[in-house]
Design a protein around this motif. Structure first.
Motif, mmCIF file in Angstrom:
data_model
loop_
_atom_site.group_PDB
_atom_site.id
_atom_site.type_symbol
_atom_site.label_atom_id
_atom_site.label_comp_id
_atom_site.label_asym_id
_atom_site.label_seq_id
_atom_site.Cartn_x
_atom_site.Cartn_y
_atom_site.Cartn_z
ATOM 1 N N ALA A 1 0.828 -1.205 0.000
ATOM 2 C CA ALA A 1 0.000 0.000 0.000
ATOM 3 C C ALA A 1 0.866 1.260 0.000
ATOM 4 O O ALA A 1 0.552 2.243 -0.680
ATOM 5 C CB ALA A 1 -0.924 -0.016 1.214
ATOM 6 N N SER A 2 1.965 1.245 0.758
ATOM 7 C CA SER A 2 2.861 2.401 0.790
ATOM 8 C C SER A 2 3.484 2.647 -0.571
ATOM 9 O O SER A 2 3.636 3.798 -1.009
ATOM 10 C CB SER A 2 3.966 2.185 1.825
ATOM 11 N N ALA B 1 6.080 -5.382 -5.805
ATOM 12 C CA ALA B 1 6.493 -5.306 -7.213
ATOM 13 C C ALA B 1 5.321 -5.171 -8.184
ATOM 14 O O ALA B 1 5.383 -4.339 -9.106
ATOM 15 C CB ALA B 1 7.358 -6.517 -7.568
ATOM 16 N N PRO B 2 4.243 -5.953 -8.051
ATOM 17 C CA PRO B 2 3.145 -5.796 -9.024
ATOM 18 C C PRO B 2 2.431 -4.454 -8.923
ATOM 19 O O PRO B 2 1.789 -4.024 -9.882
ATOM 20 C CB PRO B 2 2.194 -6.948 -8.669
ATOM 21 N N ILE B 3 2.565 -3.781 -7.793
ATOM 22 C CA ILE B 3 1.949 -2.462 -7.640
ATOM 23 C C ILE B 3 2.759 -1.410 -8.389
ATOM 24 O O ILE B 3 2.222 -0.594 -9.143
ATOM 25 C CB ILE B 3 1.843 -2.082 -6.148
ATOM 26 N N VAL B 4 4.077 -1.426 -8.192
ATOM 27 C CA VAL B 4 4.915 -0.375 -8.781
ATOM 28 C C VAL B 4 5.056 -0.525 -10.280
ATOM 29 O O VAL B 4 5.361 0.454 -10.980
ATOM 30 C CB VAL B 4 6.304 -0.349 -8.104
ATOM 31 N N ALA B 5 4.864 -1.722 -10.803
ATOM 32 C CA ALA B 5 5.000 -1.920 -12.247
ATOM 33 C C ALA B 5 3.992 -1.093 -13.030
ATOM 34 O O ALA B 5 4.251 -0.705 -14.180
ATOM 35 C CB ALA B 5 4.852 -3.397 -12.599
ATOM 36 N N LEU B 6 2.858 -0.795 -12.422
ATOM 37 C CA LEU B 6 1.853 0.058 -13.053
ATOM 38 C C LEU B 6 1.806 1.453 -12.455
ATOM 39 O O LEU B 6 1.469 2.418 -13.130
ATOM 40 C CB LEU B 6 0.463 -0.586 -12.956
#
Length: 399
Positions: free
Chosen positions: A38-39, A246-251
């Protein structure tokens, strides 16, 4: 092909991530570490929209909020930015954003040399608390500088012309010193340096400076992550946080890169400055409880030192811009134009063509942009109704 680069990256990354999680049965780890994911939703947006890497959020969250070692925060910053800022960089390239490629290339070379040296010889020898204070001071200095010159910096649009030698020397210095002394300690910061150089010295628009800083931080993060991996791997906590975020920052990072192209430069700069000062206050409160007056002396001295450096860079940028606008006569003008404007026309024997022959003679060679201008010469060209030759200087023939 370039337009397909970003979708292909996303397809390959998410396929690899799913295979990694499924094969290692890391679903529980992903769910258990949802706070860092979340961060990093905010961190990745900041990474793509500003010259602050995603580690500028991940580092203080892990080190200050979760009370983990600074080395773990740095390693996580490298690992997560290697995904998020690489994703943003590929989006920038695919969407054909303006980037200062020549300066960036030399900065990447400098980071390739400086970051591993800093990880080996600088970071391990710093006492506890110094990394956190250095992180806060660097960004607070940038925030104060930006806020005090908000109108001036956000109004810059046309970059000051620079020579190849300037880009080479400054780029290598940014990458080597920033990688060894800043990124190797905190996991971020080299992106801020190149952004400051572009904005303060070159007077480039933020829509050029920010994409350039993102690509540099992506390359530096890959170098740092690879260095740490080859030196013994990451701590288990680093992998656990990485696999969740990782899957959050990729987008998230490409989304930030999209937004910064839509909003004004003034709003982007104000957002960056506010985040910088907020982090400084946060770190200051924590370190005051641990170090007392030592933290005040380190923080205050660091702010003053960086303020003086940024002020000097701003004055240097003013002088360079004023010099670029000054009319320069004769051969000196030809030399400067050759350095800044790039290639010039030459004939087969290496001499510049006469004005009358430019339209009819093909361009047979290109002289290097840093080459020395040939002396002025006369070219016999019949004028209308007269047999007297017309004197044409080399600078007139070129332009």
């Amino acid at each position: 092909m370039r337009a397909r680069l970003f979708p292909l990256w996303l397809l390959g990354f998410y396929g690899a991530w799913l295979a990694l999680v499924a094969r290692g049965d890391h679903w529980g780890t992903v769910v258990a570490h949802w706070p860092i994911a979340a961060s990093m939703a905010l961190g990745s947006y900041v990474a793509g929209a500003t010259p602050m890497g995603g580690g500028s959020v991940g580092f203080p969250v892990l080190v200050l909020l979760f009370d983990l070692p600074a080395t773990l925060g740095r390693d996580f910053s490298f690992a997560i930015q290697a995904v998020g800022m690489t994703s943003a960089s590929l989006y920038i390239i695919a969407s054909r954003r303006r980037v200062a490629w020549r300066l960036l290339a030399w900065a990447l070379l400098g980071a390739l040399l400086g970051t591993p040296l800093g990880l080996r010889w600088v970071a391990p020898h710093l006492p506890g608390g110094v990394a956190e204070i250095a992180f806060a001071v660097i960004w607070a200095s940038f925030g104060l500088m930006a806020l005090t010159r908000l109108s001036e910096l956000s109004g810059a649009s046309t970059p000051t012309p620079t020579t190849a030698g300037f880009d080479r020397a400054v780029g290598v210095a940014i990458g080597a010193l920033g990688g060894a002394l800043i990124a190797a300690v905190t996991g971020v910061g080299v992106d801020m340096l190149i952004c400051v150089v572009l904005v303060l010295i070159v007077r480039a628009d933020l829509k050029i400076a920010v994409p350039t800083s993102i690509v540099l931080m992506a390359g530096t993060s890959i170098i740092g992550a690879a260095t740490q991996w080859l030196s013994g791997g990451f701590a288990p906590e680093t992998f656990e946080h990485w696999v969740a975020a990782a899957p959050i920052v990729a987008l998230g990072a490409p989304l930030g890169a999209l937004v910064v192209n839509l909003v004004g430069a003034r709003l982007t700069l104000a957002l960056v400055s506010g985040l910088c000062l907020l982090q400084f206050a946060w770190v200051g409160l924590v370190q005051w409880q641990r170090m007392g007056w030592h933290s005040v002396l380190l923080g205050g001295g660091g702010l003053l030192a960086f303020h003086l450096v940024f002020r000097w860079m701003n004055e240097l940028g003013k002088r360079m811009r004023q010099r670029a606008r000054e009319p320069v006569p004769g051969p000196e003008r030809s030399r400067r134009c050759g350095e800044r404007a790039g290639p010039r026309l030459t004939s087969d024997d290496g001499h510049e063509p006469a004005l009358s022959s430019i339209s009819s003679a093909p361009m047979s060679g290109v002289a290097p942009p840093w080459g020395r201008s040939s002396p002025s010469r006369s070219t016999a060209t019949p004028a209308l109704g007269s047999a007297r030759p017309v004197q044409v200087s080399s600078s007139a023939a070129r332009w």
